[in-house]
Design a protein around this motif. Structure first.
Motif, short mmCIF file in Angstrom:
data_model
loop_
_atom_site.label_atom_id
_atom_site.label_comp_id
_atom_site.label_asym_id
_atom_site.label_seq_id
_atom_site.Cartn_x
_atom_site.Cartn_y
_atom_site.Cartn_z
N LEU A 188 4.83 -18.40 41.81
CA LEU A 188 4.48 -19.20 40.64
C LEU A 188 4.61 -18.37 39.36
O LEU A 188 5.07 -18.88 38.33
CB LEU A 188 3.05 -19.73 40.78
CG LEU A 188 2.53 -20.57 39.61
CD1 LEU A 188 3.36 -21.85 39.45
CD2 LEU A 188 1.05 -20.92 39.82
N ASN A 189 4.23 -17.11 39.45
CA ASN A 189 4.24 -16.23 38.27
C ASN A 189 5.20 -15.08 38.55
O ASN A 189 4.78 -14.02 39.04
CB ASN A 189 2.83 -15.71 37.99
CG ASN A 189 1.83 -16.83 37.76
OD1 ASN A 189 2.01 -17.66 36.88
ND2 ASN A 189 0.77 -16.84 38.57
N ARG A 190 6.45 -15.33 38.28
CA ARG A 190 7.50 -14.34 38.57
C ARG A 190 7.17 -13.01 37.91
O ARG A 190 7.00 -12.94 36.69
CB ARG A 190 8.83 -14.87 38.06
CG ARG A 190 10.04 -14.00 38.36
CD ARG A 190 11.32 -14.73 37.99
NE ARG A 190 12.48 -13.86 38.14
CZ ARG A 190 12.98 -13.11 37.15
NH1 ARG A 190 12.41 -13.16 35.95
NH2 ARG A 190 14.03 -12.35 37.35
N PRO A 191 7.07 -11.92 38.69
CA PRO A 191 6.58 -10.64 38.17
C PRO A 191 7.65 -9.84 37.43
O PRO A 191 7.97 -8.71 37.80
CB PRO A 191 6.14 -9.93 39.44
CG PRO A 191 7.08 -10.42 40.48
CD PRO A 191 7.37 -11.86 40.14
N CYS A 192 8.16 -10.40 36.37
CA CYS A 192 9.22 -9.72 35.61
C CYS A 192 9.04 -10.02 34.12
O CYS A 192 8.69 -11.13 33.73
CB CYS A 192 10.61 -10.22 36.04
SG CYS A 192 10.89 -10.26 37.82
N ILE A 193 9.30 -9.00 33.28
CA ILE A 193 9.34 -9.20 31.85
C ILE A 193 10.62 -8.53 31.32
O ILE A 193 11.17 -7.63 31.98
CB ILE A 193 8.11 -8.62 31.13
CG1 ILE A 193 8.11 -7.08 31.22
CG2 ILE A 193 6.82 -9.21 31.67
CD1 ILE A 193 7.13 -6.41 30.29
N ASN A 194 11.07 -8.97 30.17
CA ASN A 194 12.25 -8.36 29.58
C ASN A 194 11.93 -6.93 29.15
O ASN A 194 10.85 -6.65 28.62
CB ASN A 194 12.72 -9.18 28.38
CG ASN A 194 14.13 -8.81 27.96
OD1 ASN A 194 14.35 -7.74 27.40
ND2 ASN A 194 15.07 -9.70 28.23
N LEU A 195 12.85 -6.01 29.36
CA LEU A 195 12.63 -4.61 29.02
C LEU A 195 12.34 -4.40 27.54
O LEU A 195 11.68 -3.43 27.15
CB LEU A 195 13.84 -3.77 29.43
CG LEU A 195 14.06 -3.56 30.93
CD1 LEU A 195 15.40 -2.88 31.19
CD2 LEU A 195 12.93 -2.73 31.52
N THR A 196 12.83 -5.31 26.71
CA THR A 196 12.61 -5.16 25.26
C THR A 196 11.16 -5.40 24.87
O THR A 196 10.76 -5.07 23.75
CB THR A 196 13.51 -6.12 24.48
OG1 THR A 196 13.23 -7.47 24.90
CG2 THR A 196 14.98 -5.82 24.72
N LYS A 197 10.35 -5.96 25.79
CA LYS A 197 8.95 -6.22 25.49
C LYS A 197 8.06 -5.00 25.72
O LYS A 197 6.89 -5.00 25.35
CB LYS A 197 8.43 -7.39 26.32
CG LYS A 197 9.07 -8.72 25.97
CD LYS A 197 8.43 -9.86 26.74
CE LYS A 197 8.99 -11.21 26.32
NZ LYS A 197 8.32 -12.34 27.03
N ILE A 198 8.64 -3.97 26.32
CA ILE A 198 7.85 -2.76 26.56
C ILE A 198 7.51 -2.10 25.23
O ILE A 198 8.38 -1.89 24.38
CB ILE A 198 8.62 -1.77 27.46
CG1 ILE A 198 8.89 -2.38 28.83
CG2 ILE A 198 7.85 -0.46 27.61
CD1 ILE A 198 9.73 -1.50 29.73
N GLY A 199 6.25 -1.80 25.05
CA GLY A 199 5.81 -1.06 23.86
C GLY A 199 5.80 -1.86 22.59
O GLY A 199 5.76 -1.26 21.50
N ASP A 200 5.79 -3.19 22.69
CA ASP A 200 5.77 -4.00 21.48
C ASP A 200 4.36 -4.32 21.02
O ASP A 200 4.16 -5.06 20.06
CB ASP A 200 6.57 -5.29 21.66
CG ASP A 200 5.99 -6.19 22.76
OD1 ASP A 200 4.98 -5.79 23.39
OD2 ASP A 200 6.54 -7.29 22.99
N GLY A 201 3.36 -3.75 21.71
CA GLY A 201 1.98 -3.97 21.33
C GLY A 201 1.36 -5.22 21.88
O GLY A 201 0.18 -5.49 21.65
N ILE A 202 2.11 -5.99 22.64
CA ILE A 202 1.61 -7.24 23.23
C ILE A 202 1.54 -7.05 24.74
O ILE A 202 2.50 -6.62 25.38
CB ILE A 202 2.54 -8.42 22.89
CG1 ILE A 202 2.62 -8.59 21.36
CG2 ILE A 202 2.04 -9.70 23.55
CD1 ILE A 202 3.63 -9.63 20.94
N GLU A 203 0.40 -7.38 25.32
CA GLU A 203 0.20 -7.19 26.75
C GLU A 203 0.87 -8.31 27.53
O GLU A 203 0.38 -9.43 27.57
CB GLU A 203 -1.31 -7.14 27.07
CG GLU A 203 -1.60 -6.87 28.53
CD GLU A 203 -3.09 -6.77 28.82
OE1 GLU A 203 -3.49 -7.07 29.95
OE2 GLU A 203 -3.84 -6.39 27.90
#
Length: 1523
Positions: free
Chosen positions: A745-760
């Motif tokens: 249901l909650n695919r465990p992936c985020i875009n690499l560009t979101k790393i370190g953007d200050g948003i959890e």
């Protein structure tokens, strides 16, 4: 003796001779120490290393020969050969024998032809002793070399050698009566019960609630030191609470500094290792695995008697309790397994043996089993049906505590199964008696740690079955609320501070930052009253608000904010961290005064005052800068992480060997693809794949492609790589979803560009490891659950909904997969035993390797801490362009310094270094003997002594003028019932101590004779005697050493010792002369008298008090006894002092107080190493009175020379200035700097100030190389100085003519078009890149120099206030010259001020045009009043004007012509003149002289009289002759 002189004078001569001075060698009927060698530390400590006995024993040595090839020399033969006493002193034999020889040398009638006394000449290098019987280790020739070599061996060697060759150190005066680990002296009266009935905590309240005097600082543990010692850079409290330090003694194991480490007390929640090192309490509980320890005590005290549970290396417990670390050890207590039944071992002992084999993985040679079948063997052998086995031995952690394992479950649960409490402990208002023992939860013991006894009291305090209300072994029901301290002050206590466990704590522990109550109530609860009061308040940090904090220095700049406004971490709540911006330590006390003010003002809650302080901060440059290299280095240094913002770092330029992240940050190349995120956006790890083409900078890096090739190897099988596209995505459990574990249901992936953007985006901020804070540092792998942050290695300890996501073992239902390392795979729910973070993918989605710290970083508690420390320590200075470029370096012809190197080939040196614990090993006939410092005794220095450590400083501000040029001897006596049992002497040289604060540090040791030990043990348990009787005191008796070879007592300071029941006590005092001293009418002896055998002397620190000092040879009560030996015992003019009458041997023990320049047991020896003067080049020789004999004198060199004997000429700086631009210089400051590595701060070496602009600069530097950087700071006005660089050279001699390079302010070089939202400092590299001719520039924090290729700049931190002072009046600018001389300054005055300090004002002498006009009208009115109706006066005036007009027309014209100049001069007074104003004023001056010139032409030149006289002159004759 003057040990502290060595740290003062740079040019110190080490007069080695290769000699060792050995004291206390005389035979005695009773002694507790003998054969002492002094070791002198740089910080003023004078420590005698002696063979120290366990009690008093006779010393009777009468050998007839010398050993170790020593030469036996009869005294009478030496006299016949006329051998000088000073020569005998170089033979490293007995000081007492040398003293005896000196006495007969100067009085030969004392020796006869049959005299067989002899002295040994120890000719073999490194040998010494009365009979040359001793040999130094490590091929050392000096005792100090042996000391350093042995402690360096510990620093560089294997810590397990402490177990192979050392001993467990014990405090024997008080014993718990168990067979396990003995007490450390620090465990007496520390608030933690370890013995039955808590007998180790007798009289604990006296120290806990102690109150200090008004002029003292209260240490956290309750002891007191002089307030002058607070925040002076060197720790004086035994718990180090008087200084800004969170150091826990980790380096003590290899530091020889006796008083610093041997007396160190640990903070409350830490465990003492017994050698000054402190470790976390979980390290003490080494058998538990819930909170695994990352380190051990260096000496392994935390493992002794339970070595098999060592978490870092398998070991075996020896019968002594020591840990044997070498595999296959054969313990003689246990026979081979096939013979075990025929041994005398009981079933319990066999069971213990087998379980130890399990714990240690079959470490011992005869262990019969592997991990599995040992359990089966134990089931057959062990008698208990419940399969429980006690381990470690009951009472090891604390006497009432025991731990039990179920050996059948050990494979699945490595923690003990039962925690058992039984016995007696002290509780508040009763004694808790638990028989039979109770079983309590194991978590209880682990969670409450050192406060386990309070927790047990609180858990069963209402059970009358276990309460003995009448036992004497209990804490006071009301926390001693109505008690008084020794100085008659009420206890500062709030009995209700800890309502859960009822602990009694000093009110000064409330809100001090340390949790002293269970559940941290003393820190978290809001109290109605403010308990940080009295003298303590001014030494604690109060946060500048209404929080009522009472923070100790430990928490300032600790990284964990306890003030809501963050003032305890950041300077006035904004700007830089206190930790990195304030320096107050032994080697640099620059900010100590500022820190004191910051703390003292912290109780001010008025916002207006708070604002003014913030302004003060903004004007202070020493605390608003970080190292230039700290910007964009991937570590936080500024509040708000402003030094690492991507928007700013995009403007940064990295060093050529660094990798630049996509954020602009710079990291070391070898950090790329090492498994740990260093770039905020992970562009050095997973996000590296986003980089299509290397930047121009990164493309030049050699080896980057090789690092990048490791990407696929490391991350191709990363967690969730089967679900995510790792070329653009990061695998992680999602945040902000109801069930992160439902990956369908909650695919465990985020875009690499979101790393370190200050948003959890990932659960637990996995994608923001480097942006989100935890305890003011990067979160890293630590995890947040609700409102708390848990350490990574503790995250799976407690079962919470948070931890179930990251710790799958907490989802275990049947207990089969509950180990911390067990993993329950997603989907299949299959249990993978010990698969978590083992480096191998075991689950389908790889979640068993998720949230894992890379193997190479597992031992680092603080995220990325090792990299930060390494980066800070190893920062290198890349040499910038030499300036000017034409000078040719002068080769350095100096002698190389003597360097002690390890050249020994003795294979036993390692053994020697560990055998004597904190003592020093020497050899006697190839057997080790130990010389112990005062804190230890025993054959192996394995026992702690009872002692007082002294830190004394003479306050020279109060010293009478009569002592300004007279040396003082301070004899410090430890008295018991007014009899001296121990003493120490030191010398005060006012000419030296007037210029530097010197602390004299030494020990006074309590006697260990049988009677004294019996008394001490009895007194420890006699509370009434402790309260009402104080038999011990310390007296500092002062003697003036007169130049006429006499010694005279002048008075004393007396200090009662209230805490003599403690094993160790600290007396840290500033000794002040009273203001009445020298005034005969106020002398307390004026109204008091002593008998004929004594002299009345004043007690300086007790008003109107005196004592009767026995005259030479007299002793006893009222000085009524006389010792006849004193008539001839001491040298002439020396005082014979009786220390103590020994009732056992019925004999007095005399000692001699020597006159100036004398020493030895009887004062016959001379400090004569300065005769003849060994110092070259007009150097002055000063005797050090050094009892070690290694530094017998120092050379105070003349200005141009330095070195041991002033033999080296100083590095010289000779600069001729050739200024190419013209400007007006009011004053010029010359500053010569060296560069500190690795901080790259400019260290001032020389500073001088001159009016105007100097043409030449000369300076002699006391080191091999001249200061690296020469700077001119030119004041054209009173506002902002102009900076010039004179030179930038690394040479031993600088002799140049230079045109200084001007360094403009950075703000004038930055283009306005550049993004103004980016702080200027990030743009500094572009200044050099955009201007190929630019050499340097500066701002308020940095002096920057462009690299030769102008790729980037190198900026050095500098303090612009080095030349600031406040000695000028009326707003004048004070400019400091030599920083070592307060009066070396000049004042630049404003336009209307004059004088050396701008003390004269010109304002009263100036007037304006309006004032002139006003005065003219008044004059006109007054003239009108003189005119009558007949105008007679007018007619007269008119007539006179007509008749005598030639007399005043010219003067009137002259006056009128000078009016413009006069008006302008006064009108423009006290103002800076513009160009046109200066021209106008000059024109007015010219006009004022014109009438006089015309008058000369019109009236003088035509005169015949003038012509006649002019012709007679030589000029006239020449003129008319030519005509």
């Amino acid at each position: 003796m003057l040990p502290a002189v060595f740290a003062i004078l740079v040019s110190a001569f080490i007069g080695t001779y290769g000699r060792v001075l050995l004291y206390n060698t005389e035979n005695r009927q009773t002694t507790e120490k003998f054969d002492c060698v002094y070791y002198i530390y740089d910080d003023g400590e004078a420590i005698p290393y002696c063979r120290r006995l366990n009690g008093s024993h006779p010393l009777d040595r009468n050998k007839k020969k010398c050993e170790n090839q020593g030469k036996r020399c009869l005294l009478r033969d030496l006299i016949d050969q006329n051998v000088e006493p000073n020569e005998v002193l170089k033979w490293s034999s007995s000081v007492e024998m040398a003293d005896i020889y000196t006495s007969v040398f100067y009085n030969r009638s004392l020796i006869g032809d049959e005299d067989d006394r002899f002295v040994c000449n120890c000719t073999k290098a490194g040998t010494f002793g009365k009979y040359c019987e001793y040999q130094l280790t490590h091929d050392a020739k000096l005792f100090s070399e042996a000391v350093k070599a042995q402690f360096e061996e510990k620093r560089d060697g294997d810590s397990w050698n402490t177990q192979r060759y050392g001993k467990i150190i014990c405090y024997e005066t008080l014993s718990c009566g168990t067979d396990t680990l003995c007490l450390d002296w620090r465990e007496i009266c520390d608030g933690i019960q370890r013995c039955f009935s808590g007998i180790d905590e007798e009289n604990w309240d006296k120290l806990e609630f102690n109150e200090c005097e008004d002029d003292e600082f209260r240490c956290t543990n309750g002891m007191c030191i002089s307030e002058e010692f607070w925040l002076d850079g060197a720790a004086d409290c035994m718990d180090w609470s008087d200084e800004l330090s969170d150091e826990l003694g980790y380096s003590c194991y290899f530091k020889s500094t006796a008083m610093e480490c041997d007396e160190h007390l640990c903070p409350m929640k830490f465990y003492s290792c017994g050698d000054g090192q402190c470790v976390n309490w979980e390290t003490r509980m080494a058998f538990q695995r819930s909170q695994p320890s990352l380190t051990d005590c260096f000496n392994k005290r935390n493992l002794n008697y339970m070595c098999e549970v060592s978490p870092h290396r398998s070991a075996w417990t020896l019968e002594s309790g020591l840990c044997w670390p070498d595999k296959n050890y054969d313990d003689v207590r246990y026979p081979p397994w096939n013979m075990i039944n025929s041994s005398r071992l009981t079933e319990d002992e066999i069971c213990q043996y087998l379980f130890r084999c399990i714990l240690s993985n079959n470490f011992e040679h005869d262990c019969p089993c592997n991990l599995n079948n040992c359990t089966q063997i134990m089931i057959r052998v062990c008698p208990r049906v419940d399969h429980l086995v006690p381990y470690p031995d009951p009472g090891l952690i604390s006497t009432p505590l025991s731990f039990y394992y179920n050996y059948t479950r050990y494979m699945n649960n490595s923690n003990p199964d039962l925690f058992v409490f039984g016995g007696k402990i002290r509780c508040r208002g009763y004694s808790l008696v638990v028989e039979p023992p109770l079983v309590l939860p194991l978590d209880y013991a682990i969670q409450v740690g050192h406060r386990i006894h309070h927790a047990v009291c609180s858990s069963i305090k209402y059970n009358i079955e276990y309460s003995d209300l009448f036992s004497p072994f209990q804490y006071n029901m009301f926390c001693w609320n109505n008690s008084k301290t020794f100085n008659d002050r009420p206890y500062a206590v709030n009995p209700d501070a800890c309502p859960i466990a009822w602990e009694c704590i000093s009110q000064y522990r409330i809100h001090d930052g340390f949790a002293d109550c269970i559940n941290n109530i003393d820190e978290e609860k809001t109290f109605n009253n403010d308990y940080c009061t009295g003298n303590v308040e001014r030494h604690r940090f109060r946060c500048y608000n209404d929080q009522n904090k009472c923070l100790s220095l430990f928490w300032l700049g600790s990284g964990i904010s306890r003030c809501s406004n963050n003032y305890d971490e950041m300077w006035y709540g904004s700007g830089l961290s206190l930790e990195k911006s304030l320096t107050c330590e032994k080697t640099d006390t620059a900010d100590c005064a500022r820190l004191k003010t910051y703390i003292r003002l912290s109780s001010i809650k008025n916002s207006s005052i708070d604002s003014s302080l913030t302004v003060l901060h903004q004007n202070s440059t020493s605390t608003d800068q970080i190292s230039f290299q700290s910007y964009c280095d991937s570590f936080w240094d500024l509040s708000g992480h402003n030094d690492e913002l991507t928007s700013s770092c995009q403007n940064w330029v990295c060093s050529k060997d660094q990798y630049q992240c996509r954020t602009g940050q710079c990291i070391e190349l070898n950090w790329v693809c090492d498994g740990e995120w260093d770039c905020t956006d992970a562009s050095d790890e997973e996000a590296l794949v986003l980089i299509g083409n290397w930047s121009i900078h990164n493309a030049r890096l050699l080896g980057l492609n090789n690092r990048a090739e490791q990407y696929a190897k490391r991350y191709s099988q990363s967690p969730f790589s089967k679900v995510c596209n790792i070329s653009i995505e990061l695998g992680c459990y999602l945040s902000q979803v109801s069930n992160p574990l439902d990956i369908n249901l909650n695919r465990p992936c985020i875009n690499l560009t979101k790393i370190g953007d200050g948003i959890e985006d990932c659960f637990n901020a996995y994608d923001e490891k480097n942006t989100i804070e935890a305890w003011s540092r990067m979160r890293g792998f630590h995890y947040r659950c609700e409102d708390s942050i848990n350490l990574y290695h503790l995250a799976c300890h407690r079962i919470t909904n948070c931890s179930k996501v990251l710790c799958s073992n907490h989802r275990d239902q049947d207990g089969l997969c509950s180990n911390d390392k067990d993993v329950i795979c997603l989907g299949s729910n299959e249990c993978k035993k010990k698969a978590k973070c083992d480096g191998t993918v075991d689950c389908e989605y790889g979640e068993d390797e998720y949230w894992c710290i890379p193997e190479s970083f597992k031992n680092h508690i603080v995220y990325r801490s090792a990299k930060e420390i390494n980066l800070r320590r190893n920062s290198q200075f890349i040499s910038t362009e030499r300036f000017p470029i034409f000078p040719i370096p002068v080769p350095d012809q100096r002698e190389s310094e003597n360097v002690i190197t390890k050249s020994t080939t003795d294979p036993f040196v390692t053994i020697y270094s560990y055998q004597c614990n904190r003592g020093v090993a020497i050899l006697e006939r190839n057997e080790t003997r130990c010389l112990c410092p005062p804190a230890y005794y025993g054959d192996w220095c394995e026992f702690f002594s009872d002692r007082i450590s002294i830190i004394a400083h003479i306050d020279h501000k109060t010293m009478p003028k009569i002592f300004e040029n007279i040396n003082l001897k301070i004899r410090t006596n430890l008295l018991f019932d007014n009899e001296t049992i121990e003493h120490h002497e030191f010398i005060v040289i006012p000419s030296i101590e007037n210029t530097r604060k010197i602390k004299h540090k030494f020990y006074l040791v309590y006697s260990r004779s049988h009677d004294m030990l019996v008394h001490k043990r009895w007194r420890y348990f006699s509370q009434t005697d402790v309260l009402n009787h104080h038999p011990y005191s310390v007296h500092f008796d002062v003697f003036s050493l007169r130049k006429n070879n006499t010694i005279k007592e002048v008075g004393s300071w007396h200090y009662p010792i209230y805490f003599d029941y403690l094993p160790a006590f600290r007396l840290a005092a500033v000794l002040k002369f009273p203001p009445w001293f020298g005034n005969a009418t106020l002398d307390p002896c004026l109204a008091n008298s002593c008998n004929n055998n004594s002299t009345c002397m004043p007690v300086f620190n007790q008003n109107h008090s005196y004592y009767c000092s026995c005259k030479s040879g007299y002793y006893g009560k009222d000085c009524s006894w006389y010792e006849p030996r004193c008539e001839h015992y001491c040298a002439d003019n020396a005082l014979c002092h009786i220390d103590k009458y020994d009732s056992q041997i019925r004999k007095a023990n005399p000692s001699c107080l020597c006159t100036v320049g004398r020493f030895g047991a009887r004062c016959y020896l001379k400090y004569d190493d300065c005769d003849p003067n060994p110092c070259l080049n007009n150097g002055t020789c000063l005797s050090t009175y050094d009892r070690s004999g290694e530094v017998s004198y120092i050379c105070n060199c003349s200005v141009q020379f330095y070195g041991n004997e002033c033999q080296n000429e100083k590095a010289s700086v000779n600069v001729t200035l050739n200024m190419t631009s013209e400007f007006v210089a009011l004053a010029t400051v010359v500053q010569l700097y060296d560069i500190a590595i690795p901080s790259l701060m400019l260290l001032i070496q020389h500073q001088r100030v001159t009016y105007g602009f100097p043409s030449t600069i000369t300076y002699n530097h006391p080191y091999a190389y001249a200061p690296y950087l020469g700077v001119l700071k030119v004041y054209e006005d009173l506002v902002r100085p102009v900076y010039f660089i004179m030179y930038l050279l690394h040479q031993s001699e600088i002799n140049i003519t230079t045109s200084p390079e001007r360094c403009p302010h950075a703000s004038s070089l930055l283009h306005a078009a550049i993004d103004q939202s980016v702080p200027d400092v990030f743009k500094y590299h572009h200044i050099c890149q955009n201007d190929g001719k630019r050499f340097c520039f500066h701002d308020e924090n940095y002096l920057c120099i462009c690299q030769p290729n102008h790729y980037r700049t190198e900026c050095f931190g500098h303090n612009i206030q080095l030349d600031h002072c406040d000695n000028c009046l009326s707003g004048g600018k004070c400019v400091q010259g030599d920083r070592n001389h307060h009066n070396n300054f000049i004042c630049l005055c404003s336009s209307c001020q004059q004088g050396l300090r701008c003390e004269f004002s010109l304002q009263p002498f100036s007037f304006t045009l309006d004032l002139l006009l006003s005065g003219s009208k008044e004059a006109a009115r007054s003239r009108v009043k003189t005119t009558g109706a007949r105008m007679t006066f007018g007619h007269v005036l008119k007539n006179q004007f007509q008749i005598q007009k030639e007399l005043y027309i010219t003067p009137i014209i002259i006056v009128l012509s000078s009016l413009p100049q006069t008006i302008l001069t006064f009108s423009l007074a006290c103002t800076s003149l513009a160009h046109w104003q200066r021209r106008t004023l000059l024109g007015a001056y010219l006009l004022s002289y014109a009438p006089q010139a015309f008058g000369f032409i019109l009236y003088v030149l035509p005169s015949t009289v003038y012509k006649k006289e002019f012709v007679k002159t030589s000029i006239g004759k020449s003129y008319f002759k030519l005509a």
